[in-house]
Write a protein that holds these residues in place. Structure first.
Motif, PDB file in Angstrom:
ATOM      1  N   ALA A 299       0.925  -1.128  -0.031  1.00 31.09           N
ATOM      2  CA  ALA A 299       0.001  -0.012  -0.032  1.00 31.09           C
ATOM      3  C   ALA A 299       0.877   1.282   0.064  1.00 31.09           C
ATOM      4  O   ALA A 299       0.605   2.482  -0.644  1.00 31.09           O
ATOM      5  N   ASP A 300       1.950   1.347   0.717  1.00 31.83           N
ATOM      6  CA  ASP A 300       2.845   2.322   0.763  1.00 31.83           C
ATOM      7  C   ASP A 300       3.650   2.656  -0.525  1.00 31.83           C
ATOM      8  O   ASP A 300       3.583   3.681  -0.875  1.00 31.83           O
ATOM      9  N   ARG A 301       3.874   1.669  -1.342  1.00 34.87           N
ATOM     10  CA  ARG A 301       4.457   1.821  -2.384  1.00 34.87           C
ATOM     11  C   ARG A 301       3.447   2.274  -3.732  1.00 34.87           C
ATOM     12  O   ARG A 301       3.758   3.169  -4.263  1.00 34.87           O
ATOM     13  N   GLU A 302       2.192   1.833  -3.351  1.00 32.24           N
ATOM     14  CA  GLU A 302       1.077   2.293  -4.408  1.00 32.24           C
ATOM     15  C   GLU A 302       1.038   3.765  -3.979  1.00 32.24           C
ATOM     16  O   GLU A 302       0.772   4.675  -4.982  1.00 32.24           O
ATOM     17  N   SER A 303       1.122   4.278  -2.721  1.00 32.89           N
ATOM     18  CA  SER A 303       0.732   5.686  -2.483  1.00 32.89           C
ATOM     19  C   SER A 303       1.887   6.498  -3.113  1.00 32.89           C
ATOM     20  O   SER A 303       1.704   7.556  -3.583  1.00 32.89           O
ATOM     21  N   LYS A 304       2.957   6.002  -2.935  1.00 32.26           N
ATOM     22  CA  LYS A 304       4.240   6.801  -3.680  1.00 32.26           C
ATOM     23  C   LYS A 304       4.082   6.716  -5.209  1.00 32.26           C
ATOM     24  O   LYS A 304       4.563   7.666  -5.802  1.00 32.26           O
ATOM     25  N   LEU A 305       3.539   5.607  -5.514  1.00 27.33           N
ATOM     26  CA  LEU A 305       3.661   5.716  -7.331  1.00 27.33           C
ATOM     27  C   LEU A 305       2.381   6.604  -7.537  1.00 27.33           C
ATOM     28  O   LEU A 305       2.344   7.403  -8.606  1.00 27.33           O
ATOM     29  N   ILE A 306       1.256   6.836  -6.700  1.00 34.28           N
ATOM     30  CA  ILE A 306       0.152   7.729  -7.027  1.00 34.28           C
ATOM     31  C   ILE A 306       0.808   9.210  -7.088  1.00 34.28           C
ATOM     32  O   ILE A 306       0.647  10.207  -7.994  1.00 34.28           O
ATOM     33  N   GLU A 307       1.540   9.526  -6.125  1.00 36.96           N
ATOM     34  CA  GLU A 307       2.378  10.797  -6.295  1.00 36.96           C
ATOM     35  C   GLU A 307       3.212  10.727  -7.268  1.00 36.96           C
ATOM     36  O   GLU A 307       3.150  12.235  -7.971  1.00 36.96           O
ATOM     37  N   LEU A 308       3.949   9.936  -7.631  1.00 36.82           N
ATOM     38  CA  LEU A 308       4.704  10.025  -9.041  1.00 36.82           C
ATOM     39  C   LEU A 308       3.901  10.437 -10.302  1.00 36.82           C
ATOM     40  O   LEU A 308       4.307  11.007 -10.944  1.00 36.82           O
ATOM     41  N   ALA A 309       2.806   9.748 -10.228  1.00 38.07           N
ATOM     42  CA  ALA A 309       1.932   9.721 -11.165  1.00 38.07           C
ATOM     43  C   ALA A 309       1.478  10.903 -11.496  1.00 38.07           C
ATOM     44  O   ALA A 309       1.434  11.495 -12.466  1.00 38.07           O
ATOM     45  N   LYS A 310       0.939  11.653 -10.215  1.00 41.12           N
ATOM     46  CA  LYS A 310       0.390  12.713 -10.397  1.00 41.12           C
ATOM     47  C   LYS A 310       1.593  13.818 -10.815  1.00 41.12           C
ATOM     48  O   LYS A 310       1.262  14.957 -11.621  1.00 41.12           O
TER      49      LYS A 310
END
Ligand SMILES: NC(=O)c1ccc[n+]([C@@H]2O[C@H](COP(=O)([O-])OP(=O)(O)OC[C@H]3O[C@@H](n4cnc5c(N)ncnc54)[C@H](O)[C@@H]3O)[C@@H](O)[C@H]2O)c1
Length: 317
Positions: A299-310
């Motif tokens: 879940a933590d990795r997903e949150s970081k990827l969301i920020e990178l995608a944004k």
């Protein structure tokens, strides 16, 4: 040009199937999800709803960008394969990763798929030529391989079989673009396609460096996350060498001998089952990300990827 808002059939509603359903529904396509059990479809629908809300909350909707409440109403489910494929302009199969399974299952898909529909498989490893050769619709088959998690890593490899029609590849690429994916077209089949060839080349050298005790497990990951990976999120390896000198020709003139020396020094391919190396990897990785808490770290990795995608979306605007 195909009707790009035609029905999409998602066959197999696990991790990847429900991600595809999210992406197509967000982009305004009517989607029908197929799986073998009603209970699985109920779980998938819940996951798609959560995914759509995640896209909404992060301003990462796809294509025409329907809000979650509207997108979810465009999704139906069925355990009847014929119904799923009826009227579909595009079928994305994301079922079991097994050649034996696909050899049988594609005969079924071949019976029901519309004559002009694209029949795409998400398979990570099995070339389409291995399971589509004897199908009547074989010219309409190809691999459309996403990178996990597809919601936040938009790259998609399109891999044709030798008999895939060019028009099908082009139409699949257009459909991918219309849902905010970034398609790359392979010109021919290669074992591992391209994403995994590159990924495994890197993994092999990383594994060797740990096995040879050149560097610790923690530090080799840092080489990517604080070094090479920082650049690669924005510029691929070829753009990187172009920018690291006065253009690619200058880079290769300056560094070709050094590159060859290093590459010639690479050792043989490991077996990837060396128990001392696996023990070392597990000890170090479990110390910082215990397997018992793996969901939390995913879940933590997903949150970081969301920020990178944004961030990437912002920079690309
Ligand atoms: N997980 C990844 O990181 C990833 C990334 C890219 C591609 N892929 C590929 O996507 C495909 C699906 O992987 P996944 O991770 O979603 O697996 P998964 O196990 O989460 O989902 C597989 C789904 O297929 C369903 N299924 C089983 N038998 C079926 C049948 N006869 N007909 C239709 N559906 C059936 C299962 O019920 C399940 O819902 C695989 O081919 C995999 O290689 C996976």
């Amino acid at each position: 040009m195909a009707d790009n808002r035609g029905k999409i059939a998602i066959v197999g509603s696990g991790l990847i199937g429900s991600s595809w359903a999210t992406i197509f529904a967000s982009a305004g396509y009517p989607v029908q999800l197929y799986d073998i059990k009603e209970e699985q479809l109920e779980i998938a629908l819940k996951n798609v709803k959560l995914n759509l809300e995640l896209l909404d909350n992060n301003n990462l909707r796809r294509g025409v960008g329907l809000p979650a409440s509207e997108a979810i109403s465009n999704i139906t489910t069925t355990i009847n394969l014929e119904e799923a494929l009826k009227g579909a302009i595009y079928v994305q199969e994301s079922a079991l990763e097994s050649l034996e399974f696909r050899l049988e299952f594609y005969k079924e898909l071949d019976k029901f798929v519309e004559p002009n529909a694209i029949l795409a498989s998400s398979t990570s490893t099995i070339p389409a030529s291995k399971f589509t050769e004897n199908l009547k619709n074989r010219e309409n088959c190809l691999i459309v391989h996403p990178v996990n998690p597809p919601l936040f890593c938009p790259l998609t490899e399109l891999v044709p079989a030798p008999w895939t029609k060019q028009e099908i590849i082009d139409r699949a690429a257009e459909i991918m673009k219309s849902v905010g994916q970034q398609p790359v077209k392979l010109k021919k089949e290669a074992i591992g396609f391209v994403v995994n060839r590159v990924q495994f080349a890197l993994l092999t050298e990383v594994y060797r460096l740990v096995a040879d005790d050149v560097i610790s497990v923690d530090d080799i990951d840092l080489v990517m996350t604080s070094g090479l990976g920082m650049r690669y999120a924005f510029h691929g390896p070829l753009e990187t060498i172009h920018l690291n000198a006065f253009g690619v020709r200058d880079y290769l003139r300056r560094y070709r001998e050094g590159i060859k020396k290093v590459v010639d020094d690479f050792g043989p391919t490991p077996e990837f089952n060396e128990s001392d190396v696996i023990d070392k990897l597990e000890k170090a990785l479990d110390a910082k990300m215990p397997t018992s808490d793996i969901r939390k770290f995913q879940a933590d990795r997903e949150s970081k990827l969301i920020e990178l995608a944004k961030l990437k979306r912002q920079l690309e605007q």
